[in-house]
Design a protein around this motif. Structure first.
Motif, PDB file in Angstrom:
ATOM      1  N   VAL A 195       0.825  -1.207   0.000  1.00  0.00           N
ATOM      2  CA  VAL A 195       0.000   0.000   0.000  1.00  0.00           C
ATOM      3  C   VAL A 195       0.859   1.258   0.000  1.00  0.00           C
ATOM      4  O   VAL A 195       2.022   1.243   0.408  1.00  0.00           O
ATOM      5  CB  VAL A 195      -0.936   0.042   1.232  1.00  0.00           C
ATOM      6  CG1 VAL A 195      -1.914  -1.123   1.219  1.00  0.00           C
ATOM      7  CG2 VAL A 195      -0.147   0.083   2.538  1.00  0.00           C
ATOM      8  N   GLN A 196       0.259   2.338  -0.486  1.00  0.00           N
ATOM      9  CA  GLN A 196       0.848   3.661  -0.352  1.00  0.00           C
ATOM     10  C   GLN A 196       0.071   4.414   0.714  1.00  0.00           C
ATOM     11  O   GLN A 196      -1.160   4.399   0.719  1.00  0.00           O
ATOM     12  CB  GLN A 196       0.802   4.423  -1.671  1.00  0.00           C
ATOM     13  CG  GLN A 196       1.372   5.835  -1.577  1.00  0.00           C
ATOM     14  CD  GLN A 196       1.489   6.510  -2.934  1.00  0.00           C
ATOM     15  OE1 GLN A 196       2.412   6.247  -3.683  1.00  0.00           O
ATOM     16  NE2 GLN A 196       0.542   7.386  -3.250  1.00  0.00           N
ATOM     17  N   LEU A 197       0.811   5.085   1.615  1.00  0.00           N
ATOM     18  CA  LEU A 197       0.211   5.783   2.748  1.00  0.00           C
ATOM     19  C   LEU A 197       0.470   7.273   2.638  1.00  0.00           C
ATOM     20  O   LEU A 197       1.554   7.696   2.239  1.00  0.00           O
ATOM     21  CB  LEU A 197       0.820   5.268   4.058  1.00  0.00           C
ATOM     22  CG  LEU A 197       0.764   3.763   4.297  1.00  0.00           C
ATOM     23  CD1 LEU A 197       1.643   3.391   5.499  1.00  0.00           C
ATOM     24  CD2 LEU A 197      -0.671   3.301   4.512  1.00  0.00           C
ATOM     25  N   GLY A 198      -0.510   8.071   3.025  1.00  0.00           N
ATOM     26  CA  GLY A 198      -0.333   9.514   2.996  1.00  0.00           C
ATOM     27  C   GLY A 198      -0.862  10.190   4.236  1.00  0.00           C
ATOM     28  O   GLY A 198      -0.110  10.570   5.133  1.00  0.00           O
ATOM     29  N   THR A 199      -2.182  10.298   4.329  1.00  0.00           N
ATOM     30  CA  THR A 199      -2.817  11.063   5.400  1.00  0.00           C
ATOM     31  C   THR A 199      -2.400  10.599   6.788  1.00  0.00           C
ATOM     32  O   THR A 199      -2.114  11.420   7.667  1.00  0.00           O
ATOM     33  CB  THR A 199      -4.345  11.009   5.253  1.00  0.00           C
ATOM     34  OG1 THR A 199      -4.710  11.505   3.961  1.00  0.00           O
ATOM     35  CG2 THR A 199      -5.032  11.838   6.323  1.00  0.00           C
ATOM     36  N   CYS A 200      -2.339   9.285   7.003  1.00  0.00           N
ATOM     37  CA  CYS A 200      -2.013   8.802   8.347  1.00  0.00           C
ATOM     38  C   CYS A 200      -0.584   9.171   8.752  1.00  0.00           C
ATOM     39  O   CYS A 200      -0.277   9.257   9.940  1.00  0.00           O
ATOM     40  CB  CYS A 200      -2.240   7.294   8.459  1.00  0.00           C
ATOM     41  SG  CYS A 200      -1.102   6.266   7.506  1.00  0.00           S
ATOM     42  N   LEU A 201       0.294   9.426   7.780  1.00  0.00           N
ATOM     43  CA  LEU A 201       1.673   9.809   8.092  1.00  0.00           C
ATOM     44  C   LEU A 201       1.802  11.298   8.399  1.00  0.00           C
ATOM     45  O   LEU A 201       2.804  11.729   8.975  1.00  0.00           O
ATOM     46  CB  LEU A 201       2.600   9.438   6.945  1.00  0.00           C
ATOM     47  CG  LEU A 201       2.610   7.966   6.531  1.00  0.00           C
ATOM     48  CD1 LEU A 201       3.651   7.724   5.449  1.00  0.00           C
ATOM     49  CD2 LEU A 201       2.852   7.052   7.729  1.00  0.00           C
ATOM     50  N   LEU A 202       0.795  12.088   8.020  1.00  0.00           N
ATOM     51  CA  LEU A 202       0.811  13.507   8.372  1.00  0.00           C
ATOM     52  C   LEU A 202       0.760  13.689   9.889  1.00  0.00           C
ATOM     53  O   LEU A 202       1.301  14.661  10.420  1.00  0.00           O
ATOM     54  CB  LEU A 202      -0.377  14.235   7.729  1.00  0.00           C
ATOM     55  CG  LEU A 202      -0.418  14.302   6.200  1.00  0.00           C
ATOM     56  CD1 LEU A 202      -1.695  14.998   5.741  1.00  0.00           C
ATOM     57  CD2 LEU A 202       0.808  15.018   5.650  1.00  0.00           C
ATOM     58  N   ALA A 203       0.113  12.757  10.562  1.00  0.00           N
ATOM     59  CA  ALA A 203      -0.013  12.841  12.021  1.00  0.00           C
ATOM     60  C   ALA A 203       1.151  12.135  12.700  1.00  0.00           C
ATOM     61  O   ALA A 203       0.972  11.406  13.685  1.00  0.00           O
ATOM     62  CB  ALA A 203      -1.341  12.244  12.470  1.00  0.00           C
ATOM     63  N   SER A 204       2.347  12.344  12.185  1.00  0.00           N
ATOM     64  CA  SER A 204       3.551  11.775  12.800  1.00  0.00           C
ATOM     65  C   SER A 204       4.395  12.907  13.368  1.00  0.00           C
ATOM     66  O   SER A 204       4.353  14.039  12.885  1.00  0.00           O
ATOM     67  CB  SER A 204       4.363  10.985  11.765  1.00  0.00           C
ATOM     68  OG  SER A 204       4.890  11.837  10.761  1.00  0.00           O
ATOM     69  N   SER A 205       5.164  12.579  14.376  1.00  0.00           N
ATOM     70  CA  SER A 205       6.013  13.599  14.994  1.00  0.00           C
ATOM     71  C   SER A 205       7.094  14.083  14.036  1.00  0.00           C
ATOM     72  O   SER A 205       7.543  15.226  14.129  1.00  0.00           O
ATOM     73  CB  SER A 205       6.637  13.047  16.281  1.00  0.00           C
ATOM     74  OG  SER A 205       7.271  11.805  16.048  1.00  0.00           O
ATOM     75  N   GLU A 206       7.487  13.245  13.069  1.00  0.00           N
ATOM     76  CA  GLU A 206       8.529  13.624  12.121  1.00  0.00           C
ATOM     77  C   GLU A 206       8.006  14.457  10.955  1.00  0.00           C
ATOM     78  O   GLU A 206       8.802  15.090  10.242  1.00  0.00           O
ATOM     79  CB  GLU A 206       9.218  12.367  11.558  1.00  0.00           C
ATOM     80  CG  GLU A 206       9.959  11.546  12.586  1.00  0.00           C
ATOM     81  CD  GLU A 206       9.095  10.440  13.192  1.00  0.00           C
ATOM     82  OE1 GLU A 206       9.647   9.439  13.672  1.00  0.00           O
ATOM     83  OE2 GLU A 206       7.837  10.582  13.186  1.00  0.00           O
ATOM     84  N   CYS A 207       6.710  14.453  10.727  1.00  0.00           N
ATOM     85  CA  CYS A 207       6.168  15.170   9.566  1.00  0.00           C
ATOM     86  C   CYS A 207       6.366  16.673   9.742  1.00  0.00           C
ATOM     87  O   CYS A 207       6.044  17.229  10.801  1.00  0.00           O
ATOM     88  CB  CYS A 207       4.681  14.863   9.390  1.00  0.00           C
ATOM     89  SG  CYS A 207       3.973  15.607   7.908  1.00  0.00           S
TER      90      CYS A 207
END
Length: 315
Positions: free
Chosen positions: A189-201
């Protein structure tokens, strides 16, 4: 063959190439956490892309890639830069990468175009691409019409005759959705939105808080009438845009209206007139967490889902 085996990553995940967000540093952080990090070249010029590639390489020894938005005027130069800089993977969007695929393949680069319909997947299959990313309309940013649930199995079936693997994108934020993607025939899978809510983003804190506050119905697609659909969180800007769109404003007027809106959201934290690109899974986000935790939970949740389904089937 699963995507992690194809890419040499810990997990069968690719990070979406989010313009103005997917920097070299963020791509490196994603790769270090176990997925394939991507540098989003959409908001860059050619030499800026080169600097981000070199920065990413300083920060990780894991595989990473570049997403090239083919509508970018600098795309031809960027296509050469990824060869010169020995990038491992290229994903593409907003156009046909046919002019560049032979050069990329000769350099040993794996190529994964993003598609929103089966007809485009078939057109690209004959180019020698390594796979296609079938992205449903649930995703954030530029979207097509078909949902992930409908699109992915049809693309999977169409690609069987070519022996080309399919990666699912759009609407994936937890293990249940990951398991569903595998059930539809995707290899990852390709992930986008859920990675926006990361401390590193690197997006502004206001952007992150808007994502956490979002409900399931808090995204809207602007630009469908003009042929440039984009999914974003609802705010003052989207309401004004849709009102103008409904009143018959032309494409140029609407583009001028949103000029710089993504940068205002990402860098200034403008949640009123900024373009807060996000998918429908924004309503599932509850807290800002490290990338490693997000990816691990996705993978573990998928295993738990499969085990639960297996138990139900055997009952």
């Amino acid at each position: 063959m699963r995507l992690d085996t194809i890419l040499g990553t810990k997990y069968p995940f690719i990070q979406g190439g989010m313009a103005n967000i997917a920097t070299g540093a963020f791509a490196a952080a994603v790769s270090n956490a176990g997925a394939l990090g991507l540098i989003g070249a959409g908001g860059m010029d050619a030499e800026t892309l080169r600097s981000h590639i070199r920065r990413c390489r300083q920060l990780t020894d894991k595989p990473f890639g570049v997403n090239i938005m083919l509508m970018n005027p600098a795309a031809p130069e960027m296509a050469k830069i990824v060869v010169e800089e020995q990038v491992a993977v290229v994903t593409t969007g907003a156009g046909n990468p046919g002019a560049y695929v032979p050069m990329w393949k000769e350099a040993g680069i794996k190529v994964f175009p993003v598609v929103a319909a089966t007809v485009l997947a078939r057109r690209l299959a004959g180019l020698g691409v390594d796979g296609v990313i079938a992205e449903g309309t649930e995703s954030g940013g530029h979207v097509g019409e078909m949902t992930t649930m409908a699109l992915v199995p049809q693309v999977v079936d169409a690609m069987k005759e070519f022996g080309i693997p399919v990666i699912a994108a759009g609407g994936i934020a937890d293990g249940r959705q990951l398991a569903a993607a595998f059930a539809l025939g995707a290899v990852g899978v390709q992930l986008g939105t859920c990675l926006l809510a990361s401390s590193e983003c690197p997006i502004h804190e206001n952007y992150k808080q808007a994502l956490l506050a979002a409900k399931d119905s808090d995204t809207v697609v602007t630009g469908r009438n003009g042929g440039t659909p984009v999914r974003v969180l609802k705010n003052k800007m989207t309401r004004a845009y849709l009102s103008r769109e409904k009143a018959g404003a032309d494409k140029m007027e609407l583009e001028q209206f949103t000029l710089g809106s993504l940068r205002r959201a990402v860098f200034e934290g403008d949640t009123e007139t900024g373009s807060l690109m996000a998918g429908q899974v924004a309503g599932m986000l509850r807290e800002v967490r490290p990338l490693a935790d997000i990816l691990e939970d996705l993978w573990r949740g998928c295993g738990d889902t499969v085990a639960r389904l297996d138990s139900q089937v055997r009952e």
